[in-house]
Design a protein around this motif. Sequence first.
Motif, PDB file in Angstrom:
ATOM      1  N   GLU A   1      16.160   6.139  -8.420  1.00  0.00           N
ATOM      2  CA  GLU A   1      15.956   4.687  -8.461  1.00  0.00           C
ATOM      3  C   GLU A   1      15.379   4.180  -7.133  1.00  0.00           C
ATOM      4  OE1 GLU A   1      16.282   0.908 -10.402  1.00  0.00           O
ATOM      5  OE2 GLU A   1      15.933   2.966 -10.976  1.00  0.00           O
ATOM      6  N   TYR A   2      15.897   4.721  -6.006  1.00  0.00           N
ATOM      7  CA  TYR A   2      15.430   4.299  -4.679  1.00  0.00           C
ATOM      8  C   TYR A   2      13.949   4.645  -4.487  1.00  0.00           C
ATOM      9  CZ  TYR A   2      15.056   3.894   0.390  1.00  0.00           C
ATOM     10  OH  TYR A   2      14.656   3.544   1.648  1.00  0.00           O
ATOM     11  N   ASN A   3      13.541   5.795  -5.023  1.00  0.00           N
ATOM     12  CA  ASN A   3      12.162   6.246  -4.809  1.00  0.00           C
ATOM     13  C   ASN A   3      11.192   5.817  -5.913  1.00  0.00           C
ATOM     14  OD1 ASN A   3      12.510   7.645  -2.317  1.00  0.00           O
ATOM     15  ND2 ASN A   3      13.594   9.245  -3.438  1.00  0.00           N
ATOM     16  N   ARG A   4      11.682   5.087  -6.904  1.00  0.00           N
ATOM     17  CA  ARG A   4      10.821   4.651  -8.015  1.00  0.00           C
ATOM     18  C   ARG A   4       9.669   3.796  -7.483  1.00  0.00           C
ATOM     19  NH1 ARG A   4      11.604   0.079 -11.289  1.00  0.00           N
ATOM     20  NH2 ARG A   4      13.634  -0.206 -10.304  1.00  0.00           N
ATOM     21  N   VAL A   5       8.458   4.078  -7.955  1.00  0.00           N
ATOM     22  CA  VAL A   5       7.297   3.293  -7.491  1.00  0.00           C
ATOM     23  C   VAL A   5       6.989   2.200  -8.520  1.00  0.00           C
ATOM     24  CG1 VAL A   5       6.290   5.195  -6.172  1.00  0.00           C
ATOM     25  CG2 VAL A   5       5.627   4.874  -8.558  1.00  0.00           C
ATOM     26  N   PRO A   6       6.376   1.091  -8.084  1.00  0.00           N
ATOM     27  CA  PRO A   6       6.038   0.025  -9.042  1.00  0.00           C
ATOM     28  C   PRO A   6       5.117   0.557 -10.142  1.00  0.00           C
ATOM     29  CG  PRO A   6       5.804  -0.756  -6.791  1.00  0.00           C
ATOM     30  CD  PRO A   6       5.993   0.735  -6.710  1.00  0.00           C
TER      31      PRO A   6
ATOM     32  N   GLY B   1       5.785 -14.956 -16.659  1.00  0.00           N
ATOM     33  CA  GLY B   1       7.103 -14.714 -17.228  1.00  0.00           C
ATOM     34  C   GLY B   1       8.119 -14.303 -16.184  1.00  0.00           C
TER      35      GLY B   1
ATOM     36  N   GLN C   1       0.109 -12.466 -12.115  1.00  0.00           N
ATOM     37  CA  GLN C   1       1.011 -12.922 -11.045  1.00  0.00           C
ATOM     38  C   GLN C   1       0.930 -14.432 -10.830  1.00  0.00           C
ATOM     39  OE1 GLN C   1       2.882 -10.603 -10.591  1.00  0.00           O
ATOM     40  NE2 GLN C   1       2.126  -8.810  -9.528  1.00  0.00           N
TER      41      GLN C   1
ATOM     42  N   VAL D   1      -4.570 -14.335 -10.832  1.00  0.00           N
ATOM     43  CA  VAL D   1      -4.470 -13.001 -10.233  1.00  0.00           C
ATOM     44  C   VAL D   1      -3.773 -12.029 -11.193  1.00  0.00           C
ATOM     45  CG1 VAL D   1      -3.404 -11.671  -8.366  1.00  0.00           C
ATOM     46  CG2 VAL D   1      -4.475 -13.869  -7.868  1.00  0.00           C
TER      47      VAL D   1
ATOM     48  N   GLN E   1      -2.698  -7.888 -11.300  1.00  0.00           N
ATOM     49  CA  GLN E   1      -2.559  -6.718 -10.419  1.00  0.00           C
ATOM     50  C   GLN E   1      -2.182  -5.470 -11.216  1.00  0.00           C
ATOM     51  OE1 GLN E   1       0.183  -8.327  -7.415  1.00  0.00           O
ATOM     52  NE2 GLN E   1      -1.386  -7.898  -5.902  1.00  0.00           N
TER      53      GLN E   1
ATOM     54  N   GLU F   1      16.633   0.654   8.172  1.00  0.00           N
ATOM     55  CA  GLU F   1      15.535   0.692   7.203  1.00  0.00           C
ATOM     56  C   GLU F   1      14.323  -0.086   7.691  1.00  0.00           C
ATOM     57  OE1 GLU F   1      15.711   1.107   2.525  1.00  0.00           O
ATOM     58  OE2 GLU F   1      16.518  -0.814   3.180  1.00  0.00           O
TER      59      GLU F   1
ATOM     60  N   GLU G   1       2.437  -5.710   1.434  1.00  0.00           N
ATOM     61  CA  GLU G   1       1.088  -6.241   1.675  1.00  0.00           C
ATOM     62  C   GLU G   1       0.623  -7.075   0.490  1.00  0.00           C
ATOM     63  OE1 GLU G   1      -0.687  -2.552   4.311  1.00  0.00           O
ATOM     64  OE2 GLU G   1      -1.300  -2.763   2.229  1.00  0.00           O
TER      65      GLU G   1
ATOM     66  N   LYS H   1       4.584 -12.971  -5.820  1.00  0.00           N
ATOM     67  CA  LYS H   1       4.651 -11.761  -6.647  1.00  0.00           C
ATOM     68  C   LYS H   1       3.505 -10.797  -6.371  1.00  0.00           C
ATOM     69  CE  LYS H   1       7.549 -13.245 -10.422  1.00  0.00           C
ATOM     70  NZ  LYS H   1       7.721 -13.518 -11.838  1.00  0.00           N
ATOM     71  N   ALA H   2       2.494 -11.248  -5.635  1.00  0.00           N
ATOM     72  CA  ALA H   2       1.360 -10.370  -5.335  1.00  0.00           C
ATOM     73  C   ALA H   2       1.622  -9.464  -4.136  1.00  0.00           C
ATOM     74  CB  ALA H   2       0.100 -11.202  -5.114  1.00  0.00           C
TER      75      ALA H   2
ATOM     76  N   PHE I   1       4.871  -3.478  -2.647  1.00  0.00           N
ATOM     77  CA  PHE I   1       5.767  -2.619  -1.875  1.00  0.00           C
ATOM     78  C   PHE I   1       5.540  -1.167  -2.301  1.00  0.00           C
ATOM     79  CE2 PHE I   1       9.043  -5.536  -0.039  1.00  0.00           C
ATOM     80  CZ  PHE I   1       8.547  -6.730  -0.557  1.00  0.00           C
ATOM     81  N   GLU I   2       5.926  -0.268  -1.416  1.00  0.00           N
ATOM     82  CA  GLU I   2       5.826   1.151  -1.762  1.00  0.00           C
ATOM     83  C   GLU I   2       6.861   1.491  -2.836  1.00  0.00           C
ATOM     84  OE1 GLU I   2       6.174   5.412   0.535  1.00  0.00           O
ATOM     85  OE2 GLU I   2       6.053   3.578   1.740  1.00  0.00           O
ATOM     86  N   LYS I   3       8.032   0.858  -2.734  1.00  0.00           N
ATOM     87  CA  LYS I   3       9.121   1.177  -3.665  1.00  0.00           C
ATOM     88  C   LYS I   3       9.396  -0.008  -4.601  1.00  0.00           C
ATOM     89  CE  LYS I   3      11.428   4.638  -0.900  1.00  0.00           C
ATOM     90  NZ  LYS I   3      11.095   4.723   0.500  1.00  0.00           N
ATOM     91  N   ALA I   4       9.539   0.303  -5.889  1.00  0.00           N
ATOM     92  CA  ALA I   4       9.734  -0.735  -6.906  1.00  0.00           C
ATOM     93  C   ALA I   4      11.028  -1.510  -6.685  1.00  0.00           C
ATOM     94  CB  ALA I   4       9.737  -0.095  -8.293  1.00  0.00           C
ATOM     95  N   LEU I   5      12.073  -0.796  -6.268  1.00  0.00           N
ATOM     96  CA  LEU I   5      13.378  -1.447  -6.103  1.00  0.00           C
ATOM     97  C   LEU I   5      13.314  -2.535  -5.030  1.00  0.00           C
ATOM     98  CD1 LEU I   5      16.123  -1.036  -7.478  1.00  0.00           C
ATOM     99  CD2 LEU I   5      16.801   0.418  -5.557  1.00  0.00           C
ATOM    100  N   MET I   6      12.622  -2.219  -3.926  1.00  0.00           N
ATOM    101  CA  MET I   6      12.459  -3.213  -2.847  1.00  0.00           C
ATOM    102  C   MET I   6      11.698  -4.427  -3.369  1.00  0.00           C
ATOM    103  SD  MET I   6      11.485  -1.166   0.601  1.00  0.00           S
ATOM    104  CE  MET I   6      12.650  -0.110   1.463  1.00  0.00           C
ATOM    105  N   GLN I   7      10.634  -4.166  -4.147  1.00  0.00           N
ATOM    106  CA  GLN I   7       9.807  -5.248  -4.686  1.00  0.00           C
ATOM    107  C   GLN I   7      10.644  -6.148  -5.612  1.00  0.00           C
ATOM    108  OE1 GLN I   7       5.774  -4.137  -5.370  1.00  0.00           O
ATOM    109  NE2 GLN I   7       5.671  -5.284  -7.266  1.00  0.00           N
ATOM    110  N   GLU I   8      11.491  -5.523  -6.420  1.00  0.00           N
ATOM    111  CA  GLU I   8      12.329  -6.290  -7.350  1.00  0.00           C
ATOM    112  C   GLU I   8      13.358  -7.136  -6.592  1.00  0.00           C
ATOM    113  OE1 GLU I   8      11.759  -2.791 -10.670  1.00  0.00           O
ATOM    114  OE2 GLU I   8      13.774  -3.137  -9.852  1.00  0.00           O
TER     115      GLU I   8
ATOM    116  N   THR J   1      10.121 -16.551  -9.167  1.00  0.00           N
ATOM    117  CA  THR J   1       9.891 -17.269 -10.431  1.00  0.00           C
ATOM    118  C   THR J   1      10.041 -18.770 -10.194  1.00  0.00           C
ATOM    119  OG1 THR J   1      10.635 -15.379 -11.718  1.00  0.00           O
ATOM    120  CG2 THR J   1      10.660 -17.509 -12.831  1.00  0.00           C
TER     121      THR J   1
END
Lengths: 141, 183
Positions: A19-24, A58, A120, A133, A135, B39, B44, B66-67, B70-77, B87
């Motif tokens: 989960e920590y390393n999951r990428v978007p 959304g 976005q 936008v 992405q 950490e 960007e 939202k644009a 991040f490298e990691k999805a969890l951080m972005q969320e 939102t």
Amino acid sequence: MIVGGVLVTAAATTYGVREYNRVPETAAERTEVASLTAIELLEEFLANEQAATTKYVGSKAQAVLVTGAIRAVDEVNGRVVTVVLETGNPDAGVSCEFALADFPADWRTGATVRLKGICQGYTGVGMIPGDVVLQRCVAME
Amino acid sequence: MNLRTKFLPLFLIPLALTAQDRYMTRTGHVEFHSSTPLEDIDAENDKVTSVWDAASGALEFSMLIKAFAFEKALMQEHFNEDYMESTTFPKATFKGKLSGIGADELAKAGTYIVSVEGTITLHGVEKSVKTEGTVTVDAHGAIQATSTFPIRPEDHGIRIPGLVRTKIAEAIEVKVRMDYRKM
């Protein structure tokens, strides 16, 4: 009992690390909520930005399918490519960002294309003309 | 030729000058960096829109929260859902003035130190900011503006839970880079 505890700990650790390393994710992995032209998408944001944001951005993971003619292609920082789709409005476009690896090499200005992207929102405010936008876009056949 | 036809071009000159002095980008770059012993967090945004009126100095930015990538999805969320509440507050904006450069400097290549002063609206909270930056004009007339300044999340009502407080810097370093084109 001890073996069970070790297994649970191992499973939790594996899940945590994954989960920590999951990428978007890209738009390809998301469900589309609409299919429309770039002109229609911009018109909806210009008519009612709040309603269009609720519908296309959304609050959950979703994507939109958009069709349009390429107005411009711009590589940014050697990492992403921005494709601006024609809207008939010189001050506003639909700006679609691709990872460099996901950008189709044969896409040229003027060509009509179909893509899937994560919406976005709309950037315009004050004296700033806006773009819708998208992405993490992917090309659609 | 009647009077209206004769003098109309004179009235249009100021409008034309205004348009000629405006610069814009739709692919401006803003990045931020948070560094703590526990950490590092980086993100960007290459979809920043900005307009700079070189005649008046008026400068505006608009970016979608939202644009930020991040490298990691969890951080972005966490960034969007827990801290920025993107939102509810989808955009960050800046409205202010850039001073220290004029038409003479823009006409020749060089790097100029400028000052920027205005209001940042982030997370729905306005905050005055004053910082320095550079504007570089290259031999072909291309204009790049850059600046680095700190933002404190608390100044914008961004609440960081105690559990992760030590993982997020108290002052986040923000870097801005805009490659302007004439409008």
